[in-house]
Design a protein around this motif. Structure first.
Motif, PDB file in Angstrom:
ATOM      1  N   VAL A 211       0.859  -1.182   0.000  1.00 33.80           N
ATOM      2  CA  VAL A 211       0.000   0.000   0.000  1.00 33.80           C
ATOM      3  C   VAL A 211       0.896   1.232   0.000  1.00 33.80           C
ATOM      4  N   VAL A 212       0.769   2.085  -1.012  1.00 33.27           N
ATOM      5  CA  VAL A 212       1.497   3.350  -1.030  1.00 33.27           C
ATOM      6  C   VAL A 212       0.488   4.490  -0.940  1.00 33.27           C
ATOM      7  N   HIS A 213       0.834   5.496  -0.142  1.00 33.66           N
ATOM      8  CA  HIS A 213      -0.027   6.672  -0.011  1.00 33.66           C
ATOM      9  C   HIS A 213      -0.060   7.445  -1.318  1.00 33.66           C
ATOM     10  N   GLY A 214       1.105   7.624  -1.932  1.00 31.00           N
ATOM     11  CA  GLY A 214       1.197   8.275  -3.234  1.00 31.00           C
ATOM     12  C   GLY A 214       1.434   9.763  -3.199  1.00 31.00           C
ATOM     13  N   ASP A 215       1.221  10.400  -2.036  1.00 32.46           N
ATOM     14  CA  ASP A 215       1.397  11.859  -1.975  1.00 32.46           C
ATOM     15  C   ASP A 215       1.751  12.294  -0.552  1.00 32.46           C
ATOM     16  N   LEU A 216       2.824  11.726  -0.012  1.00 30.23           N
ATOM     17  CA  LEU A 216       3.259  12.066   1.348  1.00 30.23           C
ATOM     18  C   LEU A 216       4.069  13.358   1.331  1.00 30.23           C
ATOM     19  N   GLU A 217       3.388  14.440   1.037  1.00 25.19           N
ATOM     20  CA  GLU A 217       4.027  15.750   1.087  1.00 25.19           C
ATOM     21  C   GLU A 217       3.534  16.478   2.336  1.00 25.19           C
ATOM     22  N   SER A 218       4.007  17.690   2.530  1.00 21.38           N
ATOM     23  CA  SER A 218       3.828  18.365   3.810  1.00 21.38           C
ATOM     24  C   SER A 218       2.365  18.508   4.227  1.00 21.38           C
ATOM     25  N   ASP A 219       1.472  18.814   3.304  1.00 20.50           N
ATOM     26  CA  ASP A 219       0.076  19.059   3.666  1.00 20.50           C
ATOM     27  C   ASP A 219      -0.650  17.821   4.174  1.00 20.50           C
ATOM     28  N   HIS A 220      -0.077  16.654   3.955  1.00 26.10           N
ATOM     29  CA  HIS A 220      -0.804  15.423   4.262  1.00 26.10           C
ATOM     30  C   HIS A 220      -0.278  14.691   5.494  1.00 26.10           C
ATOM     31  N   ILE A 221       0.707  15.275   6.164  1.00 28.05           N
ATOM     32  CA  ILE A 221       1.216  14.721   7.421  1.00 28.05           C
ATOM     33  C   ILE A 221       1.119  15.828   8.465  1.00 28.05           C
ATOM     34  N   LEU A 222       0.217  15.661   9.430  1.00 26.98           N
ATOM     35  CA  LEU A 222      -0.028  16.694  10.428  1.00 26.98           C
ATOM     36  C   LEU A 222       0.728  16.374  11.714  1.00 26.98           C
ATOM     37  N   LEU A 223       1.267  17.417  12.331  1.00 24.35           N
ATOM     38  CA  LEU A 223       2.155  17.272  13.480  1.00 24.35           C
ATOM     39  C   LEU A 223       1.590  18.003  14.693  1.00 24.35           C
ATOM     40  N   GLY A 224       1.922  17.490  15.876  1.00 14.78           N
ATOM     41  CA  GLY A 224       1.574  18.153  17.122  1.00 14.78           C
ATOM     42  C   GLY A 224       2.662  17.905  18.150  1.00 14.78           C
ATOM     43  N   ARG A 225       2.722  18.774  19.170  1.00 11.63           N
ATOM     44  CA  ARG A 225       3.728  18.643  20.226  1.00 11.63           C
ATOM     45  C   ARG A 225       3.224  17.696  21.319  1.00 11.63           C
ATOM     46  N   LYS A 226       4.082  16.753  21.695  1.00 10.37           N
ATOM     47  CA  LYS A 226       3.789  15.836  22.788  1.00 10.37           C
ATOM     48  C   LYS A 226       5.091  15.543  23.512  1.00 10.37           C
TER      49      LYS A 226
ATOM     50  N   ASP B  91       8.888   2.095  -4.072  1.00  7.34           N
ATOM     51  CA  ASP B  91       9.684   3.195  -4.614  1.00  7.34           C
ATOM     52  C   ASP B  91       8.820   4.332  -5.150  1.00  7.34           C
ATOM     53  N   TYR B  92       7.550   4.059  -5.407  1.00  9.74           N
ATOM     54  CA  TYR B  92       6.636   5.110  -5.858  1.00  9.74           C
ATOM     55  C   TYR B  92       6.458   6.179  -4.788  1.00  9.74           C
ATOM     56  N   GLU B  93       6.714   5.824  -3.534  1.00  5.28           N
ATOM     57  CA  GLU B  93       6.487   6.738  -2.415  1.00  5.28           C
ATOM     58  C   GLU B  93       7.545   7.823  -2.295  1.00  5.28           C
ATOM     59  N   TRP B  94       8.750   7.621  -2.869  1.00  2.06           N
ATOM     60  CA  TRP B  94       9.885   8.481  -2.531  1.00  2.06           C
ATOM     61  C   TRP B  94       9.790   9.886  -3.129  1.00  2.06           C
ATOM     62  N   MET B  95       9.205  10.059  -4.303  1.00  2.00           N
ATOM     63  CA  MET B  95       9.221  11.371  -4.956  1.00  2.00           C
ATOM     64  C   MET B  95       8.556  12.465  -4.128  1.00  2.00           C
ATOM     65  N   PRO B  96       7.315  12.291  -3.638  1.00  2.93           N
ATOM     66  CA  PRO B  96       6.720  13.367  -2.824  1.00  2.93           C
ATOM     67  C   PRO B  96       7.479  13.614  -1.522  1.00  2.93           C
ATOM     68  N   LEU B  97       8.072  12.562  -0.968  1.00  4.38           N
ATOM     69  CA  LEU B  97       8.871  12.739   0.242  1.00  4.38           C
ATOM     70  C   LEU B  97      10.127  13.558  -0.054  1.00  4.38           C
ATOM     71  N   TRP B  98      10.825  13.195  -1.111  1.00  2.00           N
ATOM     72  CA  TRP B  98      12.110  13.821  -1.441  1.00  2.00           C
ATOM     73  C   TRP B  98      11.941  15.249  -1.942  1.00  2.00           C
ATOM     74  N   LEU B  99      11.089  15.443  -2.945  1.00  2.00           N
ATOM     75  CA  LEU B  99      10.914  16.774  -3.522  1.00  2.00           C
ATOM     76  C   LEU B  99       9.918  17.621  -2.734  1.00  2.00           C
ATOM     77  N   GLY B 100       9.019  16.986  -1.987  1.00  2.00           N
ATOM     78  CA  GLY B 100       7.988  17.714  -1.270  1.00  2.00           C
ATOM     79  C   GLY B 100       8.279  17.863   0.208  1.00  2.00           C
ATOM     80  N   LEU B 101       8.040  16.802   0.971  1.00  2.91           N
ATOM     81  CA  LEU B 101       8.141  16.887   2.432  1.00  2.91           C
ATOM     82  C   LEU B 101       9.534  17.319   2.888  1.00  2.91           C
ATOM     83  N   PHE B 102      10.576  16.674   2.377  1.00  2.00           N
ATOM     84  CA  PHE B 102      11.938  16.974   2.835  1.00  2.00           C
ATOM     85  C   PHE B 102      12.642  18.037   1.999  1.00  2.00           C
ATOM     86  N   ASP B 103      12.016  18.458   0.906  1.00  2.00           N
ATOM     87  CA  ASP B 103      12.555  19.540   0.077  1.00  2.00           C
ATOM     88  C   ASP B 103      14.030  19.307  -0.246  1.00  2.00           C
TER      89      ASP B 103
END
Length: 348
Positions: free
Chosen positions: A207-222, A243-255
């Motif tokens: 199962v790949v999410h397909g778009d794990l960029e910043s808007d789709h992973i929400l964070l909170g302080r704990k 391997d389909y998962e890496w592009m949004p992570l690399w170019l999007g989430l982690f810039d």
């Protein structure tokens, strides 16, 4: 009964209407009435391509575009993940169809508040950002370990193999046609794509999410640390290769932050850091990703890179800078483009 919505027959029609609160309010009212839901205020989220509305900061109504099949996969996958309790996802409150000219699939989910990595990055210490990358690595591993059997019969509109075949035909003409790469670079990339796609047929499906960029992973302080509070928007999820998962992570989430990517991979699967074929697969699946051409074009424009890109080495430095460092940390694998697979006259 008169229709509430105008005729929507094309992507142009959809893009002009899906964020229009006034247009959709009567439909939202009708859906909420049928589900016994009352609300006072409507907001739209920052990023979406479906008709998505936040009600009273409590609920999210998502009405799906008629131009692609996302509803069945997203609804089923959220139910599966919610039952497994391995990944924080919103709870589904209601699901159904509303008919107005056509049938509109909709989900009503709980609204989960949180901040994106883009929002917290400017004011966060480096160690905090790397802890987030570790969290994302563990979360992604859990997602990819999700059993696929419950999703086997879900309608995604297009099979994985058909999607790969389509992107195989589209991506290089898109980039060459827009003047981003030369025909010589296109020919070299074509060789790499052919090899990677052939080898991917032997890779396990996950199962790949397909778009794990910043808007789709929400964070909170704990406990004074950033934690993932929710993963959202599974509309682009697929059963495919990891391997389909890496592009949004690399170019999007982690810039293109190589240290964050290394920490992510260490948490996800450390053996990838000694997989000398990984850089070629990262390159290929960046191109084959459904959003790959758009992401590359956006990066070229953002960095004011002169085009066309005339060598693979130049393209590598634009899209995947520092991948050599990723492997140097382990002292084993190195980024390479095998010279025996490149057109003879193309400089590396």
């Amino acid at each position: 009964m008169p229709y509430l919505l105008p005729t929507i027959e094309s992507w142009s029609d959809w893009s002009a209407t899906f964020n229009d609160v006034d247009l959709w309010r009567p439909v939202i009212d009708a859906i909420c009435d049928s589900e016994g839901i009352r609300y006072r205020s409507i907001q739209i989220p920052r990023s979406n391509t479906n008709a998505v509305f936040i009600l009273d900061s409590q609920l999210v109504v998502k009405i799906y575009s008629p131009f692609w099949s996302e509803f069945d996969m997203e609804a089923t996958l959220i139910e599966v993940l919610g039952a497994n309790r391995t990944i924080p996802v919103p709870e589904i409150v209601a699901a159904g169809r509303y008919h107005d000219r056509v049938s509109w699939n909709y989900l009503i989910m709980e609204y989960l508040d949180g901040l994106t990595l883009d929002a917290v990055r400017p004011d966060s210490a480096r160690r905090d950002l790397l802890r987030i990358a570790t969290e994302v690595g563990r979360m992604t591993r859990s997602l990819h370990e999700t059993p696929i059997n419950p999703l086997g019969g879900v309608d995604t509109g297009e099979s994985w193999d058909d999607m790969v075949d389509r992107r195989r035909r589209e991506t290089l003409p898109e980039l060459a046609g827009s003047g981003i790469i030369t025909p010589q670079v296109s020919d070299a990339l074509n060789v790499i794509l052919e090899e990677v796609v052939a080898n991917s047929n032997r890779s396990p499906r996950v199962v790949v999410h397909g778009d794990l960029e910043s808007d789709h992973i929400l964070l909170g302080r704990k406990d004074r640390e950033w934690k993932i509070t929710s993963v959202i928007d599974f509309g682009d999820a697929k059963i495919g290769v990891r391997d389909y998962e890496w592009m949004p992570l690399w170019l999007g989430l982690f810039d293109r932050d190589i240290e964050a990517m290394r920490v992510f991979l260490e948490a996800y699967d450390r053996s990838l850091l000694t997989d000398e074929e990984l850089p070629r697969r990262v390159m290929a699946w960046t191109l084959l990703h459904d959003f790959g051409s758009d992401a590359i074009t956006e990066l070229i424009e953002k960095t004011n890179t002169p085009t066309p890109v005339v060598t693979l080495g130049e393209l590598r430095q634009i899209l995947w800078p520092g991948l050599e460092e990723l492997f140097d940390v382990c002292g084993e694998a190195r980024f390479y483009l095998r010279s025996d697979l490149l057109p003879r006259d193309l400089p590396e």
